[in-house]
Write an enzyme that holds these catalytic residues in place. Sequence first.
Site, PDB file in Angstrom:
ATOM      1  N   HIS A 290       0.850  -1.191   0.000  1.00 30.89           N
ATOM      2  CA  HIS A 290       0.000   0.000   0.000  1.00 30.89           C
ATOM      3  C   HIS A 290       0.881   1.234   0.000  1.00 30.89           C
ATOM      4  CE1 HIS A 290      -3.149   2.872   1.107  1.00 30.89           C
ATOM      5  NE2 HIS A 290      -3.988   1.940   0.691  1.00 30.89           N
TER       6      HIS A 290
ATOM      7  N   ASP B 163      -7.987  -5.071  -0.272  1.00 33.90           N
ATOM      8  CA  ASP B 163      -8.457  -5.965  -1.345  1.00 33.90           C
ATOM      9  C   ASP B 163      -8.099  -7.422  -1.117  1.00 33.90           C
ATOM     10  OD1 ASP B 163      -7.625  -3.252  -3.426  1.00 33.90           O
ATOM     11  OD2 ASP B 163      -9.644  -3.959  -2.983  1.00 33.90           O
TER      12      ASP B 163
HETATM   13  C1  SDX Z   1      -6.119   0.193  -3.143  1.00 33.62           C
HETATM   14  O1  SDX Z   1      -4.215   4.671  -2.162  1.00 33.62           O
HETATM   15  C2  SDX Z   1      -5.201   4.083  -1.566  1.00 33.62           C
HETATM   16  O2  SDX Z   1      -5.647   4.457  -0.505  1.00 33.62           O
HETATM   17  C3  SDX Z   1      -5.774   2.871  -2.348  1.00 33.62           C
HETATM   18  C4  SDX Z   1      -6.826   2.060  -1.608  1.00 33.62           C
HETATM   19  C5  SDX Z   1      -8.106   2.859  -1.382  1.00 33.62           C
HETATM   20  O3  SDX Z   1      -8.840   2.527  -0.438  1.00 33.62           O
HETATM   21  O4  SDX Z   1      -8.422   3.759  -2.228  1.00 33.62           O
HETATM   22  O5  SDX Z   1      -6.313   1.602  -0.371  1.00 33.62           O
HETATM   23  C6  SDX Z   1      -7.261   0.838  -2.447  1.00 33.62           C
HETATM   24  O6  SDX Z   1      -5.831   0.535  -4.264  1.00 33.62           O
HETATM   25  C7  SDX Z   1      -5.288  -0.829  -2.406  1.00 33.62           C
HETATM   26  C8  SDX Z   1      -4.096  -1.344  -3.259  1.00 33.62           C
HETATM   27  C9  SDX Z   1      -4.643  -2.436  -4.214  1.00 33.62           C
HETATM   28  N1  SDX Z   1      -3.554  -2.825  -5.168  1.00 33.62           N
HETATM   29  C10 SDX Z   1      -2.929  -4.010  -5.049  1.00 33.62           C
HETATM   30  O7  SDX Z   1      -3.125  -4.813  -4.138  1.00 33.62           O
HETATM   31  C11 SDX Z   1      -1.939  -4.298  -6.186  1.00 33.62           C
HETATM   32  C12 SDX Z   1      -0.661  -4.902  -5.615  1.00 33.62           C
HETATM   33  N2  SDX Z   1       0.071  -3.850  -4.867  1.00 33.62           N
HETATM   34  C13 SDX Z   1       0.995  -3.053  -5.545  1.00 33.62           C
HETATM   35  O8  SDX Z   1       0.970  -2.988  -6.912  1.00 33.62           O
HETATM   36  C14 SDX Z   1       1.549  -1.863  -4.773  1.00 33.62           C
HETATM   37  O9  SDX Z   1       1.842  -2.297  -3.519  1.00 33.62           O
HETATM   38  C15 SDX Z   1       0.689  -0.612  -4.703  1.00 33.62           C
HETATM   39  C16 SDX Z   1       0.255  -0.181  -6.046  1.00 33.62           C
HETATM   40  C17 SDX Z   1      -0.497  -0.857  -3.833  1.00 33.62           C
HETATM   41  C18 SDX Z   1       1.528   0.491  -4.055  1.00 33.62           C
HETATM   42  O10 SDX Z   1       2.566   0.741  -4.925  1.00 33.62           O
HETATM   43  P1  SDX Z   1       3.688   1.833  -4.607  1.00 33.62           P
HETATM   44  O11 SDX Z   1       3.386   2.565  -3.354  1.00 33.62           O
HETATM   45  O12 SDX Z   1       3.899   2.629  -5.864  1.00 33.62           O
HETATM   46  O13 SDX Z   1       4.944   0.975  -4.288  1.00 33.62           O
HETATM   47  P2  SDX Z   1       5.905   0.355  -5.371  1.00 33.62           P
HETATM   48  O14 SDX Z   1       5.109  -0.234  -6.504  1.00 33.62           O
HETATM   49  O15 SDX Z   1       6.942   1.370  -5.698  1.00 33.62           O
HETATM   50  O16 SDX Z   1       6.533  -0.847  -4.536  1.00 33.62           O
HETATM   51  C19 SDX Z   1       7.634  -0.616  -3.648  1.00 33.62           C
HETATM   52  C20 SDX Z   1       8.424  -1.913  -3.700  1.00 33.62           C
HETATM   53  C21 SDX Z   1       8.835  -2.300  -5.127  1.00 33.62           C
HETATM   54  O17 SDX Z   1       9.981  -3.121  -4.997  1.00 33.62           O
HETATM   55  P3  SDX Z   1      11.474  -2.424  -5.205  1.00 33.62           P
HETATM   56  O18 SDX Z   1      11.436  -1.660  -6.520  1.00 33.62           O
HETATM   57  O19 SDX Z   1      11.659  -1.506  -4.004  1.00 33.62           O
HETATM   58  O20 SDX Z   1      12.432  -3.588  -5.219  1.00 33.62           O
HETATM   59  O21 SDX Z   1       7.597  -3.005  -3.244  1.00 33.62           O
HETATM   60  C22 SDX Z   1       7.405  -3.932  -4.319  1.00 33.62           C
HETATM   61  C23 SDX Z   1       7.736  -3.196  -5.597  1.00 33.62           C
HETATM   62  O22 SDX Z   1       8.167  -4.118  -6.588  1.00 33.62           O
HETATM   63  N3  SDX Z   1       6.001  -4.315  -4.263  1.00 33.62           N
HETATM   64  C24 SDX Z   1       5.549  -5.546  -4.447  1.00 33.62           C
HETATM   65  C25 SDX Z   1       4.174  -5.470  -4.260  1.00 33.62           C
HETATM   66  N4  SDX Z   1       3.822  -4.217  -3.982  1.00 33.62           N
HETATM   67  C26 SDX Z   1       4.960  -3.508  -3.985  1.00 33.62           C
HETATM   68  N5  SDX Z   1       6.200  -6.694  -4.736  1.00 33.62           N
HETATM   69  C27 SDX Z   1       5.409  -7.791  -4.857  1.00 33.62           C
HETATM   70  N6  SDX Z   1       4.052  -7.806  -4.691  1.00 33.62           N
HETATM   71  C28 SDX Z   1       3.411  -6.658  -4.394  1.00 33.62           C
HETATM   72  N7  SDX Z   1       2.101  -6.651  -4.231  1.00 33.62           N
END
Ligand code: SDX
Length: 428
Positions: free
Chosen positions: A307, A364
């Site tokens: 998140h 989610d």
């Molecule tokens: C919602 O913003 C809100 O409030 C949203 C929400 C709401 O109520 O409106 O809470 C609802 O959208 C919840 C999120 C639902 N999405 C997912 O579950 C999709 C999976 N999660 C990710 O794609 C990710 O965690 C996000 C999109 C939620 C957040 O992404 P960020 O903050 O841009 O973080 P990032 O993608 O830069 O990740 C940081 C690191 C990365 O690794 P490094 O580059 O540091 O090596 O964490 C890793 C990412 O690769 N990472 C994951 C991961 N999520 C982040 N690795 C594996 N699996 C994951 N799910």
Amino acid sequence: MSETAKINIQGKEIELPLILGSENETGIDISDLRAKTGAITLDIGYKNTGAATSAITYLDGELGILRHRGYAIEDLAENATFLEVAYLLINGKLPNNDEYKDFDLNIRHHTIVNEDMKNIFEAWPTASHPMGQLIAMISSLSSFYPESLGTGQNEEQKKLNVYRLLAKMPTICAMIYKKSLGHPFNYPQNKLDYVSNFLNMTFKHVTEDYEIDPVLVNALNKLLILHADHEQNCSTSTVRLVGSSHANLYASIGAGVAALWGPLHGGANQEVIEMLELIKADGGNVEKWVNKAKDKSDDFRLMGFGHRVYKNFDPRANIIKKACDDVLNKLGIHDSSLEIAKKLEQTALADPYFIERKLFPNVDFYSGIIYKAMGFPVEMFTVLFALGRLPGWIAQCNEMRDQKQPIGRPRQIYTGEILRPYVERGQR
Ligand code: SDX
């Protein structure tokens, strides 16, 4: 504490005012930055940039705090109805009995949609994704109610726009579900409460009576509350940005629905269940899939994990996880997806990759297991997220307009070609 921040840009030092929130969050007001220095800030994905001051929702990502107008999400999910939370978000306070009765009555009196909306549904391919239909149907309300288009609307018209949206959203969502089955639509029954009415329109089969199960009503009421608002997330920021151009409320909310569809945002609840089904079909080897999620050469992500704000736990996920066991037990359903989800969570939370990146289950991760147990197909999950988020979008859009915010128009850093002469095609 200093009331300003000092910035030194290429030898020129300026001071910028600090803005302090009611929970002591500190922001640097950079409104004059470009005028004073010629420089702008750059923050791809707005990870450190505030786009608004808001009094609606407070999040603390480190402490896992979520409050709406000062009320803890745990209290609201346990004690309130979804309509009470909708009233709270939009009006800034919980309604007393008379206010609640009036709000509820106004919504009950607007649940029917224009019969011509059926013709729009007729045009959709049966297998079209429900979120694409929802975007269109919400935006189409501005066609059925052209009086909602004017910018100089009085308070009564603004209220009517809100009642119509809150009232017709369940009807439209139920119609989308019925459309997917090729079944006739059900009309709203205004003797029913908001959630019961939605369940009845959705699940009542035209040839039979439908008995409303209080377990489903309570579970959905809680889930809708948990999705009601979440400060400046992607879809809410979209609603605010579109609304800042003074587009009508229906078009602004339609844009929010579009943003929510993305698998990184609200679309994740559908992706989670599809991921759990994939892992189940693959023999339930969660370690294999956790390793795939860690592998940078692999596009697979653990959907429902991570998140932007929550870095210890998502309070909503904790509430939904508890509700999962309760709802499935009460419905007498054993869903092996829940076991896989719990094992996935346990494995990931013991893994340094997830610990270092502070990745935890988000709202989610478990919600789809309850939606599935309630009888919804996965394609409807994000529609249900939108149904819950609607009052938050409305409240945030109204707040932005009430604050008389200017049209949102971010700057950029240009990295393209510098000036070059036009060359005739034959000379290229
Ligand atoms: C919602 O913003 C809100 O409030 C949203 C929400 C709401 O109520 O409106 O809470 C609802 O959208 C919840 C999120 C639902 N999405 C997912 O579950 C999709 C999976 N999660 C990710 O794609 C990710 O965690 C996000 C999109 C939620 C957040 O992404 P960020 O903050 O841009 O973080 P990032 O993608 O830069 O990740 C940081 C690191 C990365 O690794 P490094 O580059 O540091 O090596 O964490 C890793 C990412 O690769 N990472 C994951 C991961 N999520 C982040 N690795 C594996 N699996 C994951 N799910």
